[in-house]
Motif scaffolding. Structure first.
Motif, mmCIF file in Angstrom:
data_model
loop_
_atom_site.group_PDB
_atom_site.id
_atom_site.type_symbol
_atom_site.label_atom_id
_atom_site.label_comp_id
_atom_site.label_asym_id
_atom_site.label_seq_id
_atom_site.Cartn_x
_atom_site.Cartn_y
_atom_site.Cartn_z
ATOM 1 N N UNK A 1 -92.506 -2.161 76.094
ATOM 2 C CA UNK A 1 -91.367 -3.043 76.300
ATOM 3 C C UNK A 1 -91.770 -4.499 76.402
ATOM 4 N N UNK A 2 -92.944 -4.746 77.010
ATOM 5 C CA UNK A 2 -93.379 -6.123 77.246
ATOM 6 C C UNK A 2 -93.830 -6.822 75.972
ATOM 7 N N UNK A 3 -94.509 -6.076 75.080
ATOM 8 C CA UNK A 3 -95.077 -6.717 73.883
ATOM 9 C C UNK A 3 -94.585 -6.081 72.595
ATOM 10 N N UNK A 4 -93.559 -5.273 72.687
ATOM 11 C CA UNK A 4 -93.056 -4.577 71.506
ATOM 12 C C UNK A 4 -92.567 -5.494 70.404
ATOM 13 N N UNK A 5 -92.005 -6.638 70.781
ATOM 14 C CA UNK A 5 -91.522 -7.576 69.757
ATOM 15 C C UNK A 5 -92.678 -8.070 68.900
ATOM 16 N N UNK A 6 -93.756 -8.491 69.530
ATOM 17 C CA UNK A 6 -94.883 -9.019 68.783
ATOM 18 C C UNK A 6 -95.738 -7.962 68.115
ATOM 19 N N UNK A 7 -95.687 -6.744 68.630
ATOM 20 C CA UNK A 7 -96.530 -5.670 68.111
ATOM 21 C C UNK A 7 -95.829 -4.801 67.056
ATOM 22 N N UNK A 8 -94.636 -5.167 66.659
ATOM 23 C CA UNK A 8 -93.952 -4.419 65.605
ATOM 24 C C UNK A 8 -93.341 -3.114 66.045
ATOM 25 N N UNK A 9 -93.084 -2.940 67.348
ATOM 26 C CA UNK A 9 -92.550 -1.670 67.834
ATOM 27 C C UNK A 9 -91.111 -1.434 67.376
ATOM 28 N N UNK A 10 -90.318 -2.481 67.313
ATOM 29 C CA UNK A 10 -88.907 -2.311 66.940
ATOM 30 C C UNK A 10 -88.756 -1.790 65.513
ATOM 31 N N UNK A 11 -89.327 -2.461 64.507
ATOM 32 C CA UNK A 11 -89.212 -1.879 63.166
ATOM 33 C C UNK A 11 -89.906 -0.533 63.047
ATOM 34 N N UNK A 12 -90.973 -0.318 63.813
ATOM 35 C CA UNK A 12 -91.669 0.970 63.748
ATOM 36 C C UNK A 12 -90.751 2.106 64.189
ATOM 37 N N UNK A 13 -90.010 1.903 65.270
ATOM 38 C CA UNK A 13 -89.088 2.932 65.758
ATOM 39 C C UNK A 13 -87.975 3.178 64.746
ATOM 40 N N UNK A 14 -87.434 2.102 64.203
ATOM 41 C CA UNK A 14 -86.359 2.245 63.215
ATOM 42 C C UNK A 14 -86.837 3.038 62.007
ATOM 43 N N UNK A 15 -87.989 2.677 61.488
ATOM 44 C CA UNK A 15 -88.518 3.371 60.312
ATOM 45 C C UNK A 15 -88.864 4.814 60.639
ATOM 46 N N UNK A 16 -89.392 5.048 61.840
ATOM 47 C CA UNK A 16 -89.697 6.413 62.242
ATOM 48 C C UNK A 16 -88.442 7.275 62.320
ATOM 49 N N UNK A 17 -87.369 6.735 62.877
ATOM 50 C CA UNK A 17 -86.112 7.490 62.934
ATOM 51 C C UNK A 17 -85.585 7.803 61.539
ATOM 52 N N UNK A 18 -85.984 6.973 60.566
ATOM 53 C CA UNK A 18 -85.589 7.235 59.175
ATOM 54 C C UNK A 18 -86.585 8.146 58.460
ATOM 55 N N UNK A 19 -87.519 8.714 59.198
ATOM 56 C CA UNK A 19 -88.427 9.697 58.620
ATOM 57 C C UNK A 19 -89.720 9.158 58.064
#
Length: 463
Positions: free
Chosen positions: A54-72
């Motif tokens: 949560x603290x560094x997810x913006x800079x570490x690419x966590x948000x797009x990673x989760x979105x892409x993961x949910x898309x398989x």
């Protein structure tokens, strides 16, 4: 249970194994394992990231990673050239294909369905995340919690409070969780560390030819990452506007090597070594194709040292990458099983320190070191990274991460050469320094463990 070399070296995507690769893998698993009768009812999915995520997810690419993961999508196969654009399309269009092309399309609002908790953490590990799915009536139809424990490894919360990583359960001839156990196998069977690891790989279902081909492919991807980094100029993504240096440095070194020789620079090899490490980590910071080795934040050390072997040690032989990676993987397996390779758990000593240790072991192996000398090289590589903090400026895997890899690559070569000058006898054993790393990590303030709330992450702003 055994840790394979192919567990330690995984092809993926930048910029972070724990914050990008792990969340993508966890999200994909959540989506893929929804039973068909449940998936067809899903109207909304929410992902929540806690602690360091949560603290560094913006800079570490966590948000797009989760979105892409949910898309398989998976880290090893996602198209790195279109991944960011697809994540932006989901965010702007407010529609997500849960499970990919064969899944269902649902509404998705990034503000409510992808929550980064900057000050909250789950009890087991600082890299925790939960996924919940609701039906049209607002009833929860699925809920799961995962932990990204470093190096792309993901655990699911099993309710025990201490979930464990489920490696291949097939028995292996040379099981080990410590440096001493590894050396005992070497002594008892008169084998090198690479041979012990190869024996375990064969027991996990691969032929020797498949292991060799697989590790050579890993090396080819690493080498390709170096080439891509050297060929690309410009500015890295993120608010820091960090300029890529590898391209210019490569041109300068190449020109210097072609110039008439007036004086011999005895440290030219070190310039190339640091260049190769910079190139890999610039590719990682840009979200390119990367080999987790053993993490993304430390991914430049092992490739650059192995490139050094292949460039400057022509007598090492065509199988040098295999022996190098097998030995490095054996050392990495000890850390993964008995300690940590997570910057969010123990600081950067668990990432750059461990990668330096693994690279030193691999180099010592191909230089003809005995198992005791290889273990000594690994110990030296970590010992002089004890207490290293993880303080990424702006939450980006750029400053000080990129240069830190270059410096650690040089230290890995020094560690291997020091070990080769001795007989392998150690006042401080590998197991003792690993135990010390974990104790140091527990004592370290949370702000120095991948939260972007300590060290350079705040002082560079204040200055």
């Amino acid at each position: 249970m055994a840790v394979s070399a192919f567990d330690m070296f995984k092809i993926g995507i930048g910029p972070s194994s724990s914050h990008t690769v792990g969340p993508m893998r966890a999200a994909a698993r959540f989506a893929a394992e929804l039973p068909p009768e449940v998936r067809c009812r899903v109207a909304r999915v929410r992902a929540q990231l806690f602690g360091s995520l949560g603290a560094t997810g913006h800079g570490h690419g966590s948000r797009p990673a989760v979105i892409l993961g949910l898309e398989g999508e998976l880290p090893e196969s996602v198209d790195t050239t279109t991944a960011a654009a697809r994540a932006d399309e989901v965010i702007s269009g407010h529609r997500l294909r849960l499970g990919g092309a064969s899944g269902i399309e649902i509404n998705f609002d990034e503000n409510t369905d992808l929550v980064l908790h900057r000050r909250e953490r789950l009890p087991f590990h600082p890299n925790g995340m939960t996924f919940d799915a609701w039906d049209e009536a607002g009833a929860v139809v699925a809920s799961r919690t995962f932990y990204s424990i470093g190096g792309g490894f993901v655990l699911e919360d099993d309710g025990s409070g201490q979930p464990s990583l489920q490696h291949d359960a097939r028995p292996v001839p040379f099981p080990f969780r410590s440096g001493e156990e590894l050396l005992e196998h070497c002594r008892d069977h008169r084998m090198s560390i690479a041979e012990v690891q190869m024996g375990n790989e064969l027991a996990l279902g691969r032929t020797e030819e498949e292991v060799r081909e697989g590790l050579l492919h890993i090396w080819q991807v690493m080498d390709g990452c170096i080439a891509a980094g050297c060929a690309t100029s410009g500015v890295l993504p993120g608010g820091l506007k960090v300029r890529r240096r590898a391209h210019r440095m490569h041109k300068d070194l190449a020109a210097r090597s072609k110039a008439p020789v007036v004086t011999i620079d005895p440290l030219a090899a070190m310039d190339w070594l640091t260049l190769w490490a910079l190139a890999v980590n610039e590719e990682n910071a840009a979200g390119g194709r990367i080999v987790t080795a053993p993490t993304n934040g430390a991914a430049g050390i092992i490739p650059s040292v192995l490139k050094y072997v292949m460039t400057y040690l022509p007598n090492a032989g065509e199988w040098a990458p295999v022996d190098f990676l097998l030995s490095a993987a054996a050392i990495g397996a000890i850390y993964q099983q008995s300690a940590s390779i997570s910057g969010a758990e123990v600081g950067c000593q668990g990432e750059v320190g461990v990668a330096c240790s693994m690279a030193a072991a691999g180099l010592c192996e191909v230089l003809g070191g005995s198992p005791q000398q290889v273990s000594n090289a690994a110990e030296i590589g970590l010992e002089h990274h004890l207490g290293l903090t993880c303080d990424p400026v702006g939450g980006l895997v750029q400053i000080p991460c990129i240069e830190r890899n270059a410096v650690a690559a040089v230290q890995a070569i020094t560690a291997a050469r020091l070990a080769l000058q001795g007989d392998g006898a150690q006042v401080v054993s590998l197991d003792q320094v690993i135990k010390t790393m974990m104790m140091t990590g527990k004592d370290m303030s949370t702000k120095y463990k991948e939260t972007a709330r300590g060290g350079l992450a705040v002082n560079i702003v204040e200055c």
